[in-house]
Design an enzyme around this catalytic site. Structure first.
Site, short mmCIF file in Angstrom:
data_model
loop_
_atom_site.label_atom_id
_atom_site.label_comp_id
_atom_site.label_asym_id
_atom_site.label_seq_id
_atom_site.Cartn_x
_atom_site.Cartn_y
_atom_site.Cartn_z
N LYS A 204 0.82 -1.22 0.00
CA LYS A 204 0.00 0.00 0.00
C LYS A 204 0.85 1.27 0.00
CE LYS A 204 -4.36 -2.00 1.17
NZ LYS A 204 -5.40 -2.30 2.14
N ARG A 245 -3.40 -10.16 4.78
CA ARG A 245 -3.82 -10.20 3.37
C ARG A 245 -2.66 -9.68 2.53
NH1 ARG A 245 -5.99 -6.79 -0.45
NH2 ARG A 245 -7.63 -7.67 -1.78
N1 HH2 Z 1 -7.42 -3.91 0.75
C1 HH2 Z 1 -7.77 -3.93 -0.55
C2 HH2 Z 1 -8.84 -4.70 -0.99
N2 HH2 Z 1 -9.54 -5.46 -0.13
N3 HH2 Z 1 -9.90 -6.28 2.05
C3 HH2 Z 1 -9.57 -6.28 3.35
N4 HH2 Z 1 -10.25 -7.05 4.22
N5 HH2 Z 1 -8.54 -5.53 3.85
C4 HH2 Z 1 -7.79 -4.73 3.03
O1 HH2 Z 1 -6.88 -4.03 3.53
C5 HH2 Z 1 -8.12 -4.68 1.64
C6 HH2 Z 1 -9.20 -5.49 1.18
C7 HH2 Z 1 -7.00 -3.10 -1.53
O2 HH2 Z 1 -5.89 -3.79 -2.05
P1 HH2 Z 1 -5.86 -4.55 -3.46
O3 HH2 Z 1 -6.90 -5.60 -3.53
O4 HH2 Z 1 -4.49 -5.05 -3.70
O5 HH2 Z 1 -6.11 -3.42 -4.53
P2 HH2 Z 1 -7.39 -2.98 -5.36
O6 HH2 Z 1 -8.43 -2.53 -4.41
O7 HH2 Z 1 -6.86 -1.85 -6.23
O8 HH2 Z 1 -7.86 -4.13 -6.18
#
Ligand code: HH2
Length: 264
Positions: A204, A245
């Site tokens: 992040k 995660r």
């Molecule tokens: N962060 C993201 C998405 N889902 N779910 C939980 N429970 N906790 C988190 O911190 C979280 C999440 C964002 O990260 P990412 O999926 O890599 O990116 P994007 O939202 O751009 O797909």
């Protein structure tokens, strides 16, 4: 120190902040999910809508088209969570084999309650919504506010009959780097609130801010945040998180194994 579970991120999207477009093809997504399971992921988190700051919402039928075949193909092999804000997507993903609803909107506990035993729910804290959440977020006391919100939602879900409830402080969701650091600093206390804690800090932006060279200089890009991501995962484990995660499953599992061995 008990070793936390590892949730591997599988974004079936064109625009996720660090792996957008890599797993948009269903076959590539399934192969990556299986690879993460082989590397030690306890859960594979399938998402069809990016929730990065500034992301535009996706139509529900498009989200379903991305997510369902991947959930269906992975579910016989590894525990699958569905990362969605939509009730319809959560319901259909559970019908396709997902057993954990990873809910950044913290509102979908009725889906898990209706599904009955064996389907859990993650309540994540978010301020605002992804398109606008990083426009100058403000809190009086971010740690207290996030904790109160999560405990309230978790209790509501438990009262509604959900047996497996997780809480997640929502690192990066309507929070400055200082807010994220304050939440990570107070994880031990959140972990003592009575609910298992999930932490998602992998790759992040705040990690790229903290590790900027020189300090205050250009933010380190997402694909160069592995070391910082591992450090946060180890910190979270040490502070009592029960699941992390992450995008980089193998290095995370190795780091967590090492530290759990040292601490036992
Ligand atoms: N962060 C993201 C998405 N889902 N779910 C939980 N429970 N906790 C988190 O911190 C979280 C999440 C964002 O990260 P990412 O999926 O890599 O990116 P994007 O939202 O751009 O797909």
């Amino acid at each position: 120190m008990p070793q936390p579970l590892v949730m591997g991120v599988l974004n079936v999207t064109p625009d996720s902040f660090s792996d957008g477009g890599r797993w948009l093809d269903a076959d590539a997504a399934v192969a990556h999910g299986l690879a993460m399971a082989a590397e030690g992921a306890d859960v594979v988190d399938v998402g069809g809508e990016s929730t990065r700051p500034g992301a535009e919402p996706v139509a529900e039928d498009e989200e379903l088209r991305r997510v369902l075949p991947v959930v269906e193909a992975l579910a016989p092999h590894v525990r699958v969570s569905v990362d969605t804000r939509r009730r319809g997507v959560a319901e259909k993903a559970v019908a396709a084999g997902a057993t954990l609803v990873n809910d950044v909107s913290a509102s979908l506990w009725p889906v898990a309650a209706a599904a009955g035993a064996g389907v859990g729910w993650v309540a994540m804290h978010m301020r605002g919504e992804p398109r606008t959440m990083q426009r100058a977020p403000e809190y009086h006391d971010v740690v207290a506010e996030v904790r109160a919100f999560l405990v309230d939602r978790a209790s509501t879900a438990r009262d509604a009959g959900v047996e497996e409830v997780w809480i997640d402080p929502g690192i990066g969701f309507g929070k400055t780097a200082a807010h994220n650091l304050a939440l990570l600093r107070s994880l031990r206390s959140l972990a003592g609130a009575g609910w298992p804690v999930l932490v998602g800090a992998s790759r992040k932006t705040f990690l790229g801010v903290v590790t900027a060279e020189p300090p205050g200089g250009p933010v380190v890009p997402a694909d160069d945040r592995l070391e910082a991501s591992l450090a946060v995962a180890v910190w979270a484990a040490d502070q009592g998180a029960a699941m992390v995660r992450v995008h980089d499953v193998r290095p995370t599992v190795h780091a967590l194994q090492l530290v759990a061995g040292l601490a036992s």
